[in-house]
Scaffold this motif. Structure first.
Motif, mmCIF file in Angstrom:
data_model
loop_
_atom_site.group_PDB
_atom_site.id
_atom_site.type_symbol
_atom_site.label_atom_id
_atom_site.label_comp_id
_atom_site.label_asym_id
_atom_site.label_seq_id
_atom_site.Cartn_x
_atom_site.Cartn_y
_atom_site.Cartn_z
ATOM 1 N N SER A 115 0.618 -1.228 -0.020
ATOM 2 C CA SER A 115 0.069 -0.180 0.167
ATOM 3 C C SER A 115 0.631 1.377 -0.133
ATOM 4 O O SER A 115 2.069 0.978 -0.015
ATOM 5 N N CYS A 123 -8.682 2.686 -1.441
ATOM 6 C CA CYS A 123 -8.275 3.546 -0.532
ATOM 7 C C CYS A 123 -9.244 3.492 0.599
ATOM 8 O O CYS A 123 -10.103 4.050 0.594
ATOM 9 N N ARG A 140 -4.396 4.250 3.948
ATOM 10 C CA ARG A 140 -3.714 3.727 2.942
ATOM 11 C C ARG A 140 -4.546 3.371 1.165
ATOM 12 O O ARG A 140 -5.644 3.105 1.586
ATOM 13 N N GLN A 156 -4.285 0.426 -1.479
ATOM 14 C CA GLN A 156 -3.705 -0.639 -2.250
ATOM 15 C C GLN A 156 -3.464 -0.976 -2.946
ATOM 16 O O GLN A 156 -4.207 -1.022 -4.033
#
Length: 131
Positions: free
Chosen positions: A52, A88, A92, A94
């Motif tokens: 990520s 997201c 984060r 991904q």
């Protein structure tokens, strides 16, 4: 300053063109805008070691695009698929899906796996179009 002016000029032209396109189709036509998938090209493998990248980086990278699209989405006949919401969470974005499959073909192009959630959202959006 000339480079910045050139970039700003290009952004203004794109925003204007997008608004004109939406206006051209008129209020009788439903328009669906699909955001660019989160672009990870500026991130090194070290930053994405856990599969990520930080959402803050993606927000920064796509800020100008978000501003361009924002004005066009204000029209009542326009809806938007926010791909960042598909890739997201709150912190984060991904790179891999829940099955560990790569969502990206390379550093800034999505794979079939990455395209699938966007496709599903597009089908939902099309399904809400009134006949």
């Amino acid at each position: 300053a000339q480079i910045e002016d050139g970039i700003e000029g290009a952004r203004a032209a794109m925003a204007h063109g997008l608004a004109q396109t939406v206006e051209f189709f008129g209020s009788d036509t439903r328009t669906i805008l699909v955001d660019q998938a989160p672009d990870l090209q500026r991130f090194s493998p070290i930053e994405s070691i856990d599969g990520s990248v930080p959402l803050s980086y993606v927000r920064e990278w796509h800020a100008a695009e978000a501003n361009l699209i924002g004005a066009a989405v204000d029209a009542p006949n326009v809806s938007r698929i926010r791909t960042r919401d598909l890739f997201c969470d709150r912190n984060r974005c991904q790179i891999l899906n829940e099955n560990g499959q790569d969502r990206y073909r390379d550093d800034n192009h999505i794979s079939e796996v990455g395209a699938l959630p966007i496709f599903r959202e597009l089908i939902k959006a099309i399904g809400t179009v009134e006949e």
